[in-house]
Design a protein around this motif. Structure first.
Motif, mmCIF file in Angstrom:
data_model
loop_
_atom_site.group_PDB
_atom_site.id
_atom_site.type_symbol
_atom_site.label_atom_id
_atom_site.label_comp_id
_atom_site.label_asym_id
_atom_site.label_seq_id
_atom_site.Cartn_x
_atom_site.Cartn_y
_atom_site.Cartn_z
ATOM 1 N N PHE A 41 42.146 38.283 46.814
ATOM 2 C CA PHE A 41 40.899 38.492 47.555
ATOM 3 C C PHE A 41 40.407 37.176 48.154
ATOM 4 O O PHE A 41 40.053 37.109 49.343
ATOM 5 C CB PHE A 41 39.852 39.079 46.611
ATOM 6 C CG PHE A 41 38.526 39.361 47.259
ATOM 7 C CD1 PHE A 41 38.326 40.523 47.984
ATOM 8 C CD2 PHE A 41 37.482 38.462 47.143
ATOM 9 C CE1 PHE A 41 37.103 40.784 48.588
ATOM 10 C CE2 PHE A 41 36.258 38.709 47.737
ATOM 11 C CZ PHE A 41 36.067 39.875 48.464
ATOM 12 N N ALA A 42 40.385 36.122 47.343
ATOM 13 C CA ALA A 42 39.943 34.813 47.831
ATOM 14 C C ALA A 42 40.896 34.268 48.887
ATOM 15 O O ALA A 42 40.473 33.637 49.862
ATOM 16 C CB ALA A 42 39.835 33.837 46.661
ATOM 17 N N PHE A 43 42.180 34.517 48.700
ATOM 18 C CA PHE A 43 43.191 34.012 49.631
ATOM 19 C C PHE A 43 43.013 34.614 51.023
ATOM 20 O O PHE A 43 42.998 33.900 52.033
ATOM 21 C CB PHE A 43 44.586 34.331 49.082
ATOM 22 C CG PHE A 43 45.714 33.856 49.945
ATOM 23 C CD1 PHE A 43 46.073 32.523 49.969
ATOM 24 C CD2 PHE A 43 46.423 34.748 50.733
ATOM 25 C CE1 PHE A 43 47.114 32.075 50.770
ATOM 26 C CE2 PHE A 43 47.466 34.320 51.531
ATOM 27 C CZ PHE A 43 47.816 32.979 51.551
ATOM 28 N N VAL A 44 42.856 35.933 51.074
ATOM 29 C CA VAL A 44 42.755 36.618 52.370
ATOM 30 C C VAL A 44 41.390 36.401 53.007
ATOM 31 O O VAL A 44 41.279 36.235 54.228
ATOM 32 C CB VAL A 44 43.041 38.125 52.196
ATOM 33 C CG1 VAL A 44 42.824 38.874 53.506
ATOM 34 C CG2 VAL A 44 44.464 38.332 51.698
ATOM 35 N N GLY A 139 37.372 28.107 46.169
ATOM 36 C CA GLY A 139 37.657 27.383 44.936
ATOM 37 C C GLY A 139 37.157 28.113 43.703
ATOM 38 O O GLY A 139 37.856 28.194 42.685
ATOM 39 N N LEU A 140 35.962 28.671 43.784
ATOM 40 C CA LEU A 140 35.389 29.382 42.641
ATOM 41 C C LEU A 140 36.213 30.617 42.282
ATOM 42 O O LEU A 140 36.575 30.826 41.117
ATOM 43 C CB LEU A 140 33.944 29.786 42.944
ATOM 44 C CG LEU A 140 32.908 28.658 42.983
ATOM 45 C CD1 LEU A 140 31.561 29.190 43.450
ATOM 46 C CD2 LEU A 140 32.766 28.015 41.606
ATOM 47 N N LEU A 141 36.512 31.439 43.282
ATOM 48 C CA LEU A 141 37.234 32.687 43.011
ATOM 49 C C LEU A 141 38.670 32.427 42.560
ATOM 50 O O LEU A 141 39.159 33.059 41.616
ATOM 51 C CB LEU A 141 37.215 33.578 44.250
ATOM 52 C CG LEU A 141 35.847 34.152 44.644
ATOM 53 C CD1 LEU A 141 35.961 34.979 45.916
ATOM 54 C CD2 LEU A 141 35.280 35.007 43.519
ATOM 55 N N VAL A 142 39.340 31.498 43.234
ATOM 56 C CA VAL A 142 40.717 31.176 42.846
ATOM 57 C C VAL A 142 40.746 30.599 41.433
ATOM 58 O O VAL A 142 41.610 30.944 40.616
ATOM 59 C CB VAL A 142 41.347 30.190 43.849
ATOM 60 C CG1 VAL A 142 42.665 29.635 43.307
ATOM 61 C CG2 VAL A 142 41.592 30.879 45.182
ATOM 62 N N GLY A 143 39.787 29.725 41.133
ATOM 63 C CA GLY A 143 39.742 29.129 39.799
ATOM 64 C C GLY A 143 39.481 30.158 38.715
ATOM 65 O O GLY A 143 40.135 30.154 37.667
ATOM 66 N N ILE A 144 38.540 31.053 38.953
ATOM 67 C CA ILE A 144 38.236 32.085 37.957
ATOM 68 C C ILE A 144 39.440 33.009 37.762
ATOM 69 O O ILE A 144 39.823 33.329 36.632
ATOM 70 C CB ILE A 144 36.990 32.889 38.378
ATOM 71 C CG1 ILE A 144 35.748 31.993 38.327
ATOM 72 C CG2 ILE A 144 36.800 34.109 37.476
ATOM 73 C CD1 ILE A 144 34.502 32.633 38.896
ATOM 74 N N GLY A 145 40.045 33.426 38.870
ATOM 75 C CA GLY A 145 41.219 34.294 38.770
ATOM 76 C C GLY A 145 42.373 33.621 38.048
ATOM 77 O O GLY A 145 43.012 34.215 37.167
ATOM 78 N N THR A 146 42.637 32.367 38.397
ATOM 79 C CA THR A 146 43.725 31.632 37.749
ATOM 80 C C THR A 146 43.423 31.389 36.275
ATOM 81 O O THR A 146 44.310 31.488 35.419
ATOM 82 C CB THR A 146 43.950 30.289 38.463
ATOM 83 O OG1 THR A 146 44.222 30.526 39.850
ATOM 84 C CG2 THR A 146 45.116 29.533 37.852
ATOM 85 N N GLY A 147 42.165 31.076 35.967
ATOM 86 C CA GLY A 147 41.779 30.859 34.573
ATOM 87 C C GLY A 147 41.971 32.105 33.726
ATOM 88 O O GLY A 147 42.412 32.024 32.572
ATOM 89 N N ILE A 148 41.651 33.262 34.284
ATOM 90 C CA ILE A 148 41.860 34.521 33.557
ATOM 91 C C ILE A 148 43.345 34.730 33.276
ATOM 92 O O ILE A 148 43.744 35.120 32.169
ATOM 93 C CB ILE A 148 41.288 35.704 34.366
ATOM 94 C CG1 ILE A 148 39.759 35.610 34.428
ATOM 95 C CG2 ILE A 148 41.708 37.036 33.750
ATOM 96 C CD1 ILE A 148 39.120 36.639 35.344
ATOM 97 N N ILE A 149 44.172 34.451 34.276
ATOM 98 C CA ILE A 149 45.624 34.620 34.098
ATOM 99 C C ILE A 149 46.146 33.676 33.016
ATOM 100 O O ILE A 149 46.909 34.077 32.131
ATOM 101 C CB ILE A 149 46.349 34.378 35.435
ATOM 102 C CG1 ILE A 149 45.971 35.465 36.444
ATOM 103 C CG2 ILE A 149 47.864 34.353 35.230
ATOM 104 C CD1 ILE A 149 46.486 35.205 37.845
ATOM 105 N N TYR A 150 45.744 32.414 33.071
ATOM 106 C CA TYR A 150 46.180 31.446 32.063
ATOM 107 C C TYR A 150 45.678 31.828 30.674
ATOM 108 O O TYR A 150 46.383 31.670 29.676
ATOM 109 C CB TYR A 150 45.673 30.050 32.421
ATOM 110 C CG TYR A 150 46.442 29.370 33.527
ATOM 111 C CD1 TYR A 150 47.733 29.759 33.848
ATOM 112 C CD2 TYR A 150 45.875 28.332 34.252
ATOM 113 C CE1 TYR A 150 48.435 29.146 34.860
ATOM 114 C CE2 TYR A 150 46.573 27.698 35.266
ATOM 115 C CZ TYR A 150 47.857 28.111 35.566
ATOM 116 O OH TYR A 150 48.550 27.492 36.566
#
Length: 319
Positions: A41-44, A139-150
């Motif tokens: 979502f953040a990417f697009v 940055g916020l959305l990508v970070g939150i999404g990546t943090g959830i995955i990690y």
């Protein structure tokens, strides 16, 4: 206890019902799917329209899309295939590969879907046309999404796999190797687009890193206190009964003075550090205290209703 008995005892402790394992794995996969979808979502919505190639294979996909028109979602999926093959034979962890593959598939599929359908929606209801705000949101959305995955045992693929392989082979920190690769991609984006866009992409990368840490660990509320004192009993008694936290005590020796001291160790909420400082200033102003940040703390001491034993004598309190 023999090694065999120890192994059996540990295995028995860690065993859980089949339904519990299924529920845990299902929650894990659901969280990874959510994190990958949030990344897409953040990417697009924010990265692609403003060419914020903030490192990683996704950033490289933006550059390739700009130069060749190749779909970034398909590029992301294709570029990760050799990385997963390399990661599987190098890292040899089925769960890691599966969780990361799930994130990559969801991200690629969601990206392709959103590229087609999202412009129609947001042409009528745009979120922002400000490039700086888009960078922050990205940055916020990508970070939150990546943090959830990690947090649930996966990765978003791409450069994180390379960083993990480098770490396993050389011991070089993953954060540094991943950052170097991302910076190279951002630098390439500077030549392809503009240096202003490249700087904004770097800002998005920094915000994403901080957001990912927050999503993985949450806000740190705990503080670790180390107190070195010649007068431990009054401090112990006051901390236990006033702050309602227990302490661990060690006998230590000064490296310079050679004098015997007592080290008090405890964890408290951030809001209670002031109370401990007040106690120290009143009881032993000469005590030395270090305050550290503790990301998480659980288990151990539970405060009972009864008070701690009083100090042995008033003489100690007057010292």
């Amino acid at each position: 206890m023999t090694r065999k008995k120890l192994k059996e005892a540990v295995k028995q402790k860690l065993e859980s019902p089949a339904w519990h394992k299924i529920l845990r794995i299902s929650n894990q996969q659901l969280a990874i799917t959510l994190g990958a979808a949030l990344n897409a979502f953040a990417f697009v919505l924010f990265q692609m329209p403003y060419n914020l190639a903030a490192g990683g294979v996704s950033g490289l996909g933006i550059i390739v899309n700009h130069l060749t028109g190749f779909s970034p979602g398909l590029f992301y999926f294709t570029a990760n295939i050799p990385l997963f093959i390399l990661g599987f034979f190098t890292l040899g962890r089925w769960r890691f590969v599966f969780n990361s593959a799930l994130a990559v598939v969801v991200f690629s599929g969601a990206t392709e879907y959103l590229i087609v359908h999202m412009p129609t929606v947001f042409s009528q209801f745009p979120i922002t046309e400000n490039k700086l705000l888009a960078t922050i949101y990205c940055g916020l959305l990508v970070g939150i999404g990546t943090g959830i995955i990690y947090r649930f045992g996966g990765t978003i693929g791409g450069t994180s796999i390379i960083a993990r392989i480098i770490y396993n082979k050389t011991g070089f920190p993953m954060s540094q190797s991943g950052l170097y690769v991302d910076v190279i991609i951002i630098a390439v984006a500077g030549f392809v687009f503009s240096w202003e866009t490249s700087l904004l992409a770097f800002l998005a990368l920094l915000i994403a890193g901080m957001s990912a840490d927050f999503a993985m660990e949450g806000a740190s509320q705990m503080r670790t206190l180390l107190i070195i004192t010649k007068n431990p009993e009054p401090l112990r008694y006051a901390i236990i009964n006033e702050v309602k936290r227990s302490v661990t005590m060690w006998q230590v020796k000064g490296g310079y003075s050679g004098e015997e001291r007592t080290l008090l160790y405890l964890t408290v909420l951030r809001s209670r550090v002031y109370d401990v400082k007040f106690i120290i200033n009143r009881i032993d102003p000469d005590a030395f205290m270090v305050v550290g940040v503790s990301q998480q703390a659980w288990g151990g001491y539970t405060m009972k209703k009864k008070q701690a034993k009083p100090i042995a004598s008033d003489h100690n309190a007057d010292q």
